[in-house]
Design a protein around this motif. Structure first.
Motif, short mmCIF file in Angstrom:
data_model
loop_
_atom_site.label_atom_id
_atom_site.label_comp_id
_atom_site.label_asym_id
_atom_site.label_seq_id
_atom_site.Cartn_x
_atom_site.Cartn_y
_atom_site.Cartn_z
N PRO A 1 0.72 -1.41 -0.02
CA PRO A 1 0.04 -0.05 -0.17
C PRO A 1 0.78 1.33 0.17
N PRO A 2 1.90 1.31 0.66
CA PRO A 2 2.62 2.46 0.92
C PRO A 2 2.98 3.08 -0.49
N TYR A 3 3.64 2.08 -1.45
CA TYR A 3 4.09 2.15 -2.63
C TYR A 3 3.10 2.77 -3.77
N TYR A 4 1.84 2.05 -3.58
CA TYR A 4 0.65 2.56 -4.44
C TYR A 4 0.09 4.05 -4.05
N ALA A 5 0.23 4.35 -2.81
CA ALA A 5 -0.23 5.67 -2.44
C ALA A 5 0.65 6.63 -3.02
N LEU A 6 2.10 6.53 -2.87
CA LEU A 6 2.76 7.41 -3.46
C LEU A 6 3.01 7.04 -5.16
#
Length: 364
Positions: A48-53
């Protein structure tokens, strides 16, 4: 609040929040500058953090986040709302102490399983264990149960997680890597001592910069803290006040962006549990009432799709396909824009793989 406070429509709140969340247009910020501005990213799972950025930053690559995690410039730790967040190292050392009262309340929920347990002694023992070598929750349960055989093992491990600032060590959290969760203290992992907690006033200002305009209850929902009214009142002379369409008082920074409500908002593919959808008591600024609760079914949580700035469907990667499932039929241009954004997500995060991109069944 006075009767003269300007009223912000739901759409005005949507555009203001999207702008501060870097979702109206992609930002040139670095990954770490964005994580700092957003006061952390939800990180219950690795991706999720990668998709968020990827949804927020221009030119983002997974290595921009994996690198700082590997170098310990960023960490994964339980902070806001008792959930795992990815923060910069500097923020971790001040935000975790700020939310410690909420972690103390969480321990109280497990008191029945902690009868006869000295929590101060537990904290000392758990610190010695995880600083000797990173431990999994299973290893923590077993080691602490040896000291307190009559206590509930899961309650013991949760008490350790609440009383100590435990971070997930790498390679957990790195893009393209797989590892079970192993924990040590943030001080041990960063090689730096604990710092004084961020002040409630400073936290309010940072929250408004990333999520405002917002109410006191909104900020409490985001942080998991209570009794934040006093901080808002201290700050009132330097803040602007508005009302939403229901008459709720909203606070904001004077120089924060509040775009025209008709500003275009491109489609965005967000990860499950993105903070955009979880950081206000009143979520209608992003989630239309008709779509409330539609990002999960039973124990399955789906990734949100924004169209025109609002939750309009979900998406997921199934096998070799990115499947888009809107809640209602999209117009021709909307479909084209959504497909273009989906292709971009795949290009950024799955460039070495071959994926189909298709619309699935509209979720009822």
């Amino acid at each position: 609040m006075t009767g003269s406070d300007p009223v912000l429509s739901t759409r005005a709140l949507n555009r203001a929040t999207l702008d501060r969340q870097l979702l109206l247009r992609r930002s040139p910020l670095s990954a770490m500058a964005a994580v700092e501005h957003l006061v952390g990213l939800q990180a219950q799972e690795v991706k999720p953090p990668y998709y968020a950025l990827a949804a927020r930053l221009d030119g983002f690559t997974p290595e921009e986040l994996s690198g700082p995690l590997a170098d310990r410039a960023a960490v994964r730790i339980v902070t806001l709302r008792s959930t795992i967040h990815l923060h910069t190292a500097d923020d971790t050392l001040t935000l975790r102490p700020l939310v410690q009262p909420a972690r103390d309340r969480e321990v109280n929920l497990f008191r029945k399983g902690l009868v006869g347990v000295d929590l101060d002694h537990l904290a000392v023992l758990a610190r010695d264990l995880v600083e000797a070598e990173p431990r999994t929750m299973k290893q923590l349960r077993e080691a602490l149960s040896a000291e307190w055989p009559d206590a509930d093992p899961q309650s013991l491990a949760i008490a350790a997680r609440c009383t100590l600032p435990l971070v997930q060590v790498t390679p957990r959290g790195l893009w393209g890597r797989s590892a079970q969760v192993a924990l040590t203290t943030v001080e041990h992992w960063l090689g730096r001592p604990a710092e004084q907690a961020a002040s409630p006033d400073a936290a309010v200002l940072r929250y408004l910069a990333a999520f405002g305009p917002a109410s006191v209850k909104d900020m409490q929902t985001w942080s998991g803290l209570t009794r934040m009214r006093a901080a808002f009142e201290r700050l009132r002379p330097q803040l602007l006040t508005f009302r939403d369409e229901n008459g709720v008082e909203l606070f904001d920074l004077p120089d924060a962006p509040r775009p025209d409500p008709q500003t275009p908002a491109p489609p965005r593919f967000l990860p499950e549990f993105d903070n955009l959808l979880l950081s206000h008591a009143d979520r209608t600024r992003v989630i239309p009432p008709a779509n409330r609760g539609r990002t999960w079914q039973a124990n399955t949580f789906y990734c949100p799709l924004l169209v025109d700035g609002f939750l309009a469907g979900v998406w997921r990667i199934l096998g070799d396909a990115l499947v888009i499932e809107p809640f209602a039929e999209l117009g021709r241009q909307q479909r084209a824009d959504v497909l273009e954004e989906g292709e971009r997500v795949l290009r950024v995060l799955h460039s070495a793989d071959s994926y189909d991109l298709r619309f699935g069944t509209v979720i009822p």
